[in-house]
Design an enzyme around this catalytic site. Structure first.
Site, PDB file in Angstrom:
ATOM      1  N   HIS A 168      32.250 -32.420 -21.497  1.00  0.00           N
ATOM      2  CA  HIS A 168      32.854 -32.653 -20.185  1.00  0.00           C
ATOM      3  C   HIS A 168      31.971 -33.661 -19.458  1.00  0.00           C
ATOM      4  O   HIS A 168      30.772 -33.425 -19.276  1.00  0.00           O
ATOM      5  CB  HIS A 168      32.982 -31.352 -19.394  1.00  0.00           C
ATOM      6  CG  HIS A 168      33.951 -30.388 -20.001  1.00  0.00           C
ATOM      7  ND1 HIS A 168      33.724 -29.026 -20.084  1.00  0.00           N
ATOM      8  CD2 HIS A 168      35.170 -30.593 -20.567  1.00  0.00           C
ATOM      9  CE1 HIS A 168      34.755 -28.441 -20.670  1.00  0.00           C
ATOM     10  NE2 HIS A 168      35.643 -29.371 -20.976  1.00  0.00           N
TER      11      HIS A 168
ATOM     12  N   GLU B 151      29.467 -32.660 -16.746  1.00  0.00           N
ATOM     13  CA  GLU B 151      28.453 -31.651 -17.071  1.00  0.00           C
ATOM     14  C   GLU B 151      27.343 -32.367 -17.835  1.00  0.00           C
ATOM     15  O   GLU B 151      27.381 -32.484 -19.056  1.00  0.00           O
ATOM     16  CB  GLU B 151      29.082 -30.514 -17.878  1.00  0.00           C
ATOM     17  CG  GLU B 151      30.168 -29.778 -17.085  1.00  0.00           C
ATOM     18  CD  GLU B 151      30.927 -28.747 -17.903  1.00  0.00           C
ATOM     19  OE1 GLU B 151      30.471 -28.418 -19.019  1.00  0.00           O
ATOM     20  OE2 GLU B 151      31.984 -28.281 -17.435  1.00  0.00           O
TER      21      GLU B 151
ATOM     22  N   HIS C 165      26.958 -27.164 -22.100  1.00  0.00           N
ATOM     23  CA  HIS C 165      27.831 -27.334 -20.939  1.00  0.00           C
ATOM     24  C   HIS C 165      27.047 -27.061 -19.654  1.00  0.00           C
ATOM     25  O   HIS C 165      25.841 -26.831 -19.672  1.00  0.00           O
ATOM     26  CB  HIS C 165      29.017 -26.371 -21.021  1.00  0.00           C
ATOM     27  CG  HIS C 165      29.973 -26.669 -22.136  1.00  0.00           C
ATOM     28  ND1 HIS C 165      31.280 -27.033 -21.908  1.00  0.00           N
ATOM     29  CD2 HIS C 165      29.820 -26.653 -23.491  1.00  0.00           C
ATOM     30  CE1 HIS C 165      31.892 -27.230 -23.072  1.00  0.00           C
ATOM     31  NE2 HIS C 165      31.021 -27.000 -24.050  1.00  0.00           N
TER      32      HIS C 165
ATOM     33  N   GLU D 172      25.961 -22.589 -21.532  1.00  0.00           N
ATOM     34  CA  GLU D 172      26.086 -23.038 -20.142  1.00  0.00           C
ATOM     35  C   GLU D 172      24.676 -23.098 -19.566  1.00  0.00           C
ATOM     36  O   GLU D 172      24.010 -22.075 -19.415  1.00  0.00           O
ATOM     37  CB  GLU D 172      26.967 -22.068 -19.351  1.00  0.00           C
ATOM     38  CG  GLU D 172      28.393 -21.940 -19.860  1.00  0.00           C
ATOM     39  CD  GLU D 172      29.278 -23.114 -19.445  1.00  0.00           C
ATOM     40  OE1 GLU D 172      28.848 -23.894 -18.563  1.00  0.00           O
ATOM     41  OE2 GLU D 172      30.389 -23.245 -19.992  1.00  0.00           O
TER      42      GLU D 172
END
EC number: 3.4.17.-
Length: 652
Positions: free
Chosen positions: A248, A251, A380, A472
């Protein structure tokens, strides 16, 4: 009586001077269009659309091919070739070759002087790109002759690819006195990222290299840096690991962590760090810092700390790349209900190709088919947790439902390998980022968090041998620059510890009784309905948690072999378990396939996920030279030219 020698020489010179300029079409030997000796010129604005991204803004006429106007240039076969190179070579060597050609068709003009492109740049590109021309049976373009239109560095040449490489900006230069192991903890533009990766690979050339797996929709290279004791080669029983960042575009923490990791691995290897040297000598590591460089440009335009929650998330086609992979999880749930059906190495359904497939997605899938990856992580941002497959719920109506894979225990072990050594993930404060995951130990099954289809992690597990987790890194998607050093300190050990877990479980080689490797043999573990397959050299890696396992090796035409394996809890390296298969007297029909799946043509090319040869690729087939002497398929790009068709591209 013959004339005196000086008079004869003068006559020859006069005749040569009066000789009209030739056209290349009439003289394939190339004895024409030589650049003028004088370099002074009148500079004009560069107006060629195909060359609009050149590193300069002014050119001159006539150009190095003696074209005297924009109209002549744009109607030339040389210019048309530059315009269609991307399609002809399927993105290989582009935009590099296009910009190299622009340096000849629209030479750089500064202050009334023409600057010539560097010969060594041309020679380097030709060495890399010649195979791409050979693959389509096309001759190397005459106007990219490195000795005719290019010059040496000591003659004041310039690099026509400098804009692609990204010049060393003032704020990027390292302060004097700092060691070469210094890492600048800052955000990197695309050009800076490419420069750092290539510079790092150059410093550690004996254990590192960079390579491209394709290009983004806007043409940016998807650049990978690889670390291995033998870069560019798969070594027997050496596991392959990939780490991917920036899927993404907004990110960005993962992008920066992998840029820093590349520099760290190189520096520590050179400094003699035994842990890093052991890791690089036993593991082949591939780092792709930015899978979505186009989206990053959108996010970076807003700046760190000001980026919206979704600005730049998608690629340039407005596609979410982590929703763009084939949905194999739905097919898995269907197959899991069928007794005897194989639910691993599921082929890509044909209808998937009817939709919009991003070039970035296709590049990743082709990469997976090229290299036998064992372990992977996708980095991410937006929370602080490690998630693992499945990401799609086994009941589509349930947005949050625990949906484990057959390798649930191993995926939890892999996730904990990252989370357990991450200081913030282990922080017991309820007010920390990602506080909702404290009771779970900062790891979670993806579908139990939120369910979605088309994810990269599920695709890795169901289409290949690779186990992938999603990390994450923090609640801020585009952290400010001053936070990057602390972020690196929090994640450095986790990244290293995770990569080292690829040496868990078992590995070995499957051969026949003559010692010949058996490709695509199946390695099954009793109680785990997910097989892995051997690589072309017959080697395999099976990630397994500690315990007692019954392992079966089988292949068409051979009797299965069963072994009992004990993996101690504290074992930190993969145990070696080899298999020697004996041929069956009754032939391959005794091999249990489960439900046979002969999938349709795979647009990615090569072997299918089950290791069976796919049907011939019509696109690839048309690229072979014609046996009857007719023109090659790419000749149709130039049929609109009434004259001066590029016969110099023909090899016969």
């Amino acid at each position: 009586m013959p004339p005196p020698l000086p008079l004869l020489l003068l006559t020859v010179l006069v005749v040569a001077a009066a000789r009209p300029g030739c056209e290349f079409e009439r003289n394939p030997a190339g004895e024409c269009h030589r650049p003028p000796a004088a370099d002074s010129a009148t500079c004009v604005d560069l107006q060629l659309r195909t060359c609009s991204d050149a590193a300069y803004n002014h050119t001159t006429f006539p150009n190095l091919l003696q074209h005297r106007s924009w109209e002549v240039v744009e109607a030339s076969s040389e210019y048309i070739l530059l315009s269609v190179l991307h399609q002809l070579l399927e993105g290989q060597c582009n935009p590099d070759l296009r910009l190299l050609g622009c340096a000849v068709l629209a030479p750089r003009c500064e202050g009334g002087w023409v600057r010539r492109p560097c010969r060594h740049i041309c020679e380097g590109l030709r060495e890399v790109c010649q195979p791409a021309f050979d693959a389509i049976d096309m001759a190397w373009p005459y106007f990219l002759d490195c000795h005719r239109y290019f010059t040496r560095e000591d003659e004041g040449c310039y690099d026509p690819l400098e804009k692609l490489r990204g010049g060393l900006e003032a704020d990027e230069a390292l302060p004097s006195g700092l060691p070469p192991t210094f890492i600048r903890f800052s955000h990197h533009s695309y050009a800076q990222m490419v420069r750092v990766l290539r510079r790092t690979a150059s410093r550690c050339a004996h254990v590192a290299r960079t390579y491209s797996i394709g290009r983004s929709f806007d043409g940016r290279e998807l650049l990978v840096i690889e670390f291995s004791s033998r870069p560019g080669q798969h070594e027997l029983m050496e596991p392959e690991v990939k780490l991917i960042g920036n899927i993404h575009g907004n990110e960005v923490a993962g992008r920066e962590m992998l840029i820093y990791l590349a520099q760290y691995l190189c520096s520590e290897y050179l400094l003699g760090n035994p842990r890093i040297q052991r890791l690089l000598n036993t593991t082949r590591i591939h780092l792709l810092p930015s899978m979505n460089p186009d989206g990053y440009e959108v996010a970076a335009a807003e700046g760190a700390g000001y980026n919206g929650w979704t600005s730049g998330r998608q690629n340039a086609q407005n596609l979410d790349l982590n929703r763009n992979f084939p949905d194999l999880t739905s097919e898995y749930y269907r197959l899991a209900e069928t007794r005897g059906a194989r639910s691993d190495h599921i082929p890509i359904p044909q209808h998937y190709w009817w939709g919009k497939v991003a070039p970035e997605t296709k590049a990743i899938m082709k990469w997976m088919q090229t290299i036998p990856f064992v372990l992977s992580a996708s980095l991410h941002g937006g929370d602080l947790v490690v998630s693992y497959p499945f990401d799609f719920s086994k009941h589509p109506q349930e947005e949050k439902m625990f949906s484990p894979t057959p390798d649930e225990k191993m995926f939890k072990l892999l996730s904990r390998a990252y989370a357990d050594v991450h200081p913030m993930m282990m922080d017991r404060s309820e007010n920390r980022c990602g506080g909702n995951f404290l009771k779970r130990g900062s790891i979670i099954n993806g579908a139990d968090w939120y369910s979605f289809t088309g994810g990269m992690s599920d695709f890795n597990y169901l289409h290949t041998n690779c186990f992938e987790i999603t990390v994450e890194l923090g609640c801020v998607k585009f952290p400010p620059e001053e936070a990057l050093y602390i972020l690196w300190q929090h994640n450095k050990e986790s990244l290293l510890n995770f990569v080292e877990t690829v040496h868990r479980g078992i590995k070995g080689v499957v051969t026949d009784k003559f010692g010949k490797p058996v490709k695509n043999a199946r390695i099954s573990v009793k109680g785990i309905r997910h097989d892995i397959t051997t690589a072309p050299d017959g080697d395999y890696w099976r990630l397994l948690p500690p315990g007692i396992h019954i392992v079966i090796a089988q292949a068409p035409g051979y009797a299965k072999v069963i072994k009992k394996v004990i993996i101690p809890a504290r074992m930190k390296r993969a145990g070696r378990v080899d298999f020697i298969l004996q041929p069956l007297g009754m032939g391959p029909k005794n091999f249990i396939h489960g439900l046979r799946r002969t999938g349709p043509h795979d647009p990615l090319g090569g072997a299918s996920s089950l290791g069976e040869a796919t049907e011939p690729d019509p696109l690839r087939a048309r690229r072979q030279p014609s046996a009857d002497g007719s023109k090659p398929w790419w000749w149709s790009y130039f049929t609109s030219l009434s004259t001066h068709r590029p016969r110099w591209l023909l090899k016969y």
